[in-house]
Enzyme design. Structure first.
Site, PDB file in Angstrom:
ATOM      1  N   HIS A  22      55.916  77.896  -7.885  1.00 20.87           N
ATOM      2  CA  HIS A  22      54.823  77.452  -6.883  1.00 20.87           C
ATOM      3  C   HIS A  22      55.197  75.978  -6.648  1.00 20.87           C
ATOM      4  O   HIS A  22      55.492  75.280  -7.561  1.00 20.87           O
ATOM      5  CB  HIS A  22      53.551  77.506  -7.403  1.00 20.87           C
ATOM      6  CG  HIS A  22      52.368  77.381  -6.296  1.00 20.87           C
ATOM      7  ND1 HIS A  22      51.894  76.255  -5.866  1.00 20.87           N
ATOM      8  CD2 HIS A  22      52.101  78.487  -5.379  1.00 20.87           C
ATOM      9  CE1 HIS A  22      51.268  76.663  -4.887  1.00 20.87           C
ATOM     10  NE2 HIS A  22      51.243  77.888  -4.422  1.00 20.87           N
ATOM     11  N   PRO A  23      55.265  75.489  -5.160  1.00 16.67           N
ATOM     12  CA  PRO A  23      55.803  74.145  -5.001  1.00 16.67           C
ATOM     13  C   PRO A  23      54.673  73.225  -4.994  1.00 16.67           C
ATOM     14  O   PRO A  23      54.919  71.969  -4.210  1.00 16.67           O
ATOM     15  CB  PRO A  23      56.314  74.440  -3.586  1.00 16.67           C
ATOM     16  CG  PRO A  23      55.529  75.623  -3.009  1.00 16.67           C
ATOM     17  CD  PRO A  23      55.098  76.253  -3.986  1.00 16.67           C
ATOM     18  N   CYS A  24      53.631  73.310  -5.457  1.00 17.52           N
ATOM     19  CA  CYS A  24      52.438  72.331  -5.388  1.00 17.52           C
ATOM     20  C   CYS A  24      52.696  70.890  -5.817  1.00 17.52           C
ATOM     21  O   CYS A  24      52.346  70.250  -5.336  1.00 17.52           O
ATOM     22  CB  CYS A  24      51.269  72.943  -6.019  1.00 17.52           C
ATOM     23  SG  CYS A  24      51.453  73.606  -7.682  1.00 17.52           S
ATOM     24  N   LYS A  25      53.600  71.098  -7.051  1.00 10.15           N
ATOM     25  CA  LYS A  25      54.064  69.726  -7.600  1.00 10.15           C
ATOM     26  C   LYS A  25      55.359  69.334  -7.370  1.00 10.15           C
ATOM     27  O   LYS A  25      55.904  68.098  -7.682  1.00 10.15           O
ATOM     28  CB  LYS A  25      54.003  70.019  -9.086  1.00 10.15           C
ATOM     29  CG  LYS A  25      52.512  70.149  -9.663  1.00 10.15           C
ATOM     30  CD  LYS A  25      51.515  68.937  -9.164  1.00 10.15           C
ATOM     31  CE  LYS A  25      50.083  69.606  -9.901  1.00 10.15           C
ATOM     32  NZ  LYS A  25      49.025  68.545  -9.770  1.00 10.15           N
ATOM     33  N   HIS A  26      56.071  69.931  -6.375  1.00 10.76           N
ATOM     34  CA  HIS A  26      57.334  69.599  -6.033  1.00 10.76           C
ATOM     35  C   HIS A  26      57.518  68.272  -5.337  1.00 10.76           C
ATOM     36  O   HIS A  26      58.354  67.682  -5.757  1.00 10.76           O
ATOM     37  CB  HIS A  26      58.237  70.747  -5.023  1.00 10.76           C
ATOM     38  CG  HIS A  26      58.362  72.006  -5.761  1.00 10.76           C
ATOM     39  ND1 HIS A  26      58.176  72.191  -7.234  1.00 10.76           N
ATOM     40  CD2 HIS A  26      58.951  73.072  -5.350  1.00 10.76           C
ATOM     41  CE1 HIS A  26      58.454  73.548  -7.489  1.00 10.76           C
ATOM     42  NE2 HIS A  26      59.153  73.870  -6.397  1.00 10.76           N
TER      43      HIS A  26
END
Length: 368
Positions: free
Chosen positions: A274-278
């Site tokens: 999941h890219p929420c913290k990318h």
């Protein structure tokens, strides 16, 4: 519930605006054009990555039709992520070792994982090996006494045998004979494809290697790349979700790594990070790397300036007239330093993803 959540994410992604301004150094986010540029650089430097267009009905209009996502196939995974974690208290124990010499001085060393049992079937722990006795002069002479350098035919080793005495294979009929040790050929089904049931499963000391197809897409809502994993076992049978999570670090399995629908296919389900913290992580990594790149570029510019001063025209030293102007000019040069280019974004991104899936060799840019 999961289906409703996926529908919500699809609507959210559809209504999200497309990023137009470059913010990869300030916020770690990139535009679709920068994603394509970074993908072109990655596929050019590392040809294992290629562009794919995917399903035409799932194509994103803000990306080129032939460059919807990146993919690399057959990425090896040699072991499970659990083999990298040491949670047992006995295995994590440390022991202080002291090695003394004849002078009385002692060197102290720390042995980690002191409680780990030794495996006697590995090359690192071969067990006890008996001492090999040394041969003295008399023993060696007696051992070589019975050695003869004359062959059975009476010719010495150095003599060349007569070529006529060497039998031909055709005369002996060796070519027509059948070897009993030859394995029977496997008869495949129609189309020349061997059924998976005919392939033996590796066991014992044979290494069972999993492979993954790794895809990189662009997430319009989070404005960052997104990684997708599709795993296979040694027989090219798709892995189950529980098997895929065995290759993900325990800190991310079932938390940031989940099974979701692949956005460029109407039927494919794959594991995704999941890219929420990318964006926040990439911002920190880019800041550190950009500082080093700026220093290298400034040093290279100073070195090139010195060479120009040596090879250029003679300077006239009339006072300090240009001191202030030169100071302003040097400050401007520092501002003009480009630093890290957005082309390297996906190279850095893969190094970040490698920490989430440490046993899957997604980072093919280690030597870059």
């Amino acid at each position: 519930m999961h289906a409703i959540q996926q529908q919500y994410w699809a609507v959210r992604d559809y209504l999200s605006p497309v990023l137009k301004e470059s913010k990869f150094k300030e916020h770690g986010r990139i535009t679709p054009e920068e994603f394509v540029a970074a993908g072109d650089f990655l596929s050019y430097k590392f040809p294992v990555w290629t562009w794919e267009k995917g399903d035409a009905s799932k194509a994103r209009d803000y990306l080129p039709a032939e460059k919807q996502y990146l993919v690399t196939r057959g990425v090896p995974c040699l072991r499970r992520a659990t083999s990298l974690a040491y949670t047992d208290a006995d295995e994590d124990a440390e022991r202080l070792l002291s090695f003394g010499d004849s002078s009385g001085a002692a060197d102290e060393w720390v042995e980690t994982h002191a409680g780990r049992g030794a495996t006697m079937d590995s090359a690192a722990n071969p067990g006890e090996i008996d001492d090999i006795p040394d041969l003295d002069g008399d023993g060696l002479a007696s051992a070589m006494a019975d050695v003869s350098i004359v062959s059975e035919t009476g010719a010495t080793v150095g003599e060349t045998p007569d070529l006529d005495d060497i039998p031909d294979m055709e005369e002996e009929g060796l070519e027509d004979g059948e070897d009993e040790a030859t394995a029977a050929p496997v008869v495949s089904k129609a189309g020349g494809v061997i059924d998976a049931s005919q392939v033996g499963v590796a066991n014992g000391n044979l290494l069972q290697v999993r492979t993954y197809d790794v895809m990189i897409t662009y997430d319009k809502y989070y404005q960052t790349p997104r990684i997708w994993l599709l795993g296979y076992d040694e027989n090219r049978t798709p892995l189950t979700p529980s098997q895929i999570f065995q290759d993900v670090s325990a800190d991310h399995a079932l938390k940031t790594v989940t099974i979701e629908a692949f956005p460029h296919s109407s039927s494919l389900q794959a594991a995704s990070v999941h890219p929420c913290k990318h964006a926040s992580v990439m911002k920190k990594v880019i800041e550190r790397m950009n500082a080093g790149v700026v220093e290298e570029q400034l040093a290279a510019r100073k070195n090139s300036g010195k060479h120009q001063d040596k090879d250029g025209k003679k300077k006239w030293g009339f006072g300090r007239k240009g001191g202030k102007e030169e100071g302003v000019k040097s400050a401007g040069d520092e501002e003009e330093v480009e630093g890290m280019r957005v082309d390297f974004y996906l190279v850095v991104f893969l190094k970040f993803i490698a920490s989430i899936v440490p046993t899957i060799e997604v980072d093919s840019t280690t030597a870059f």
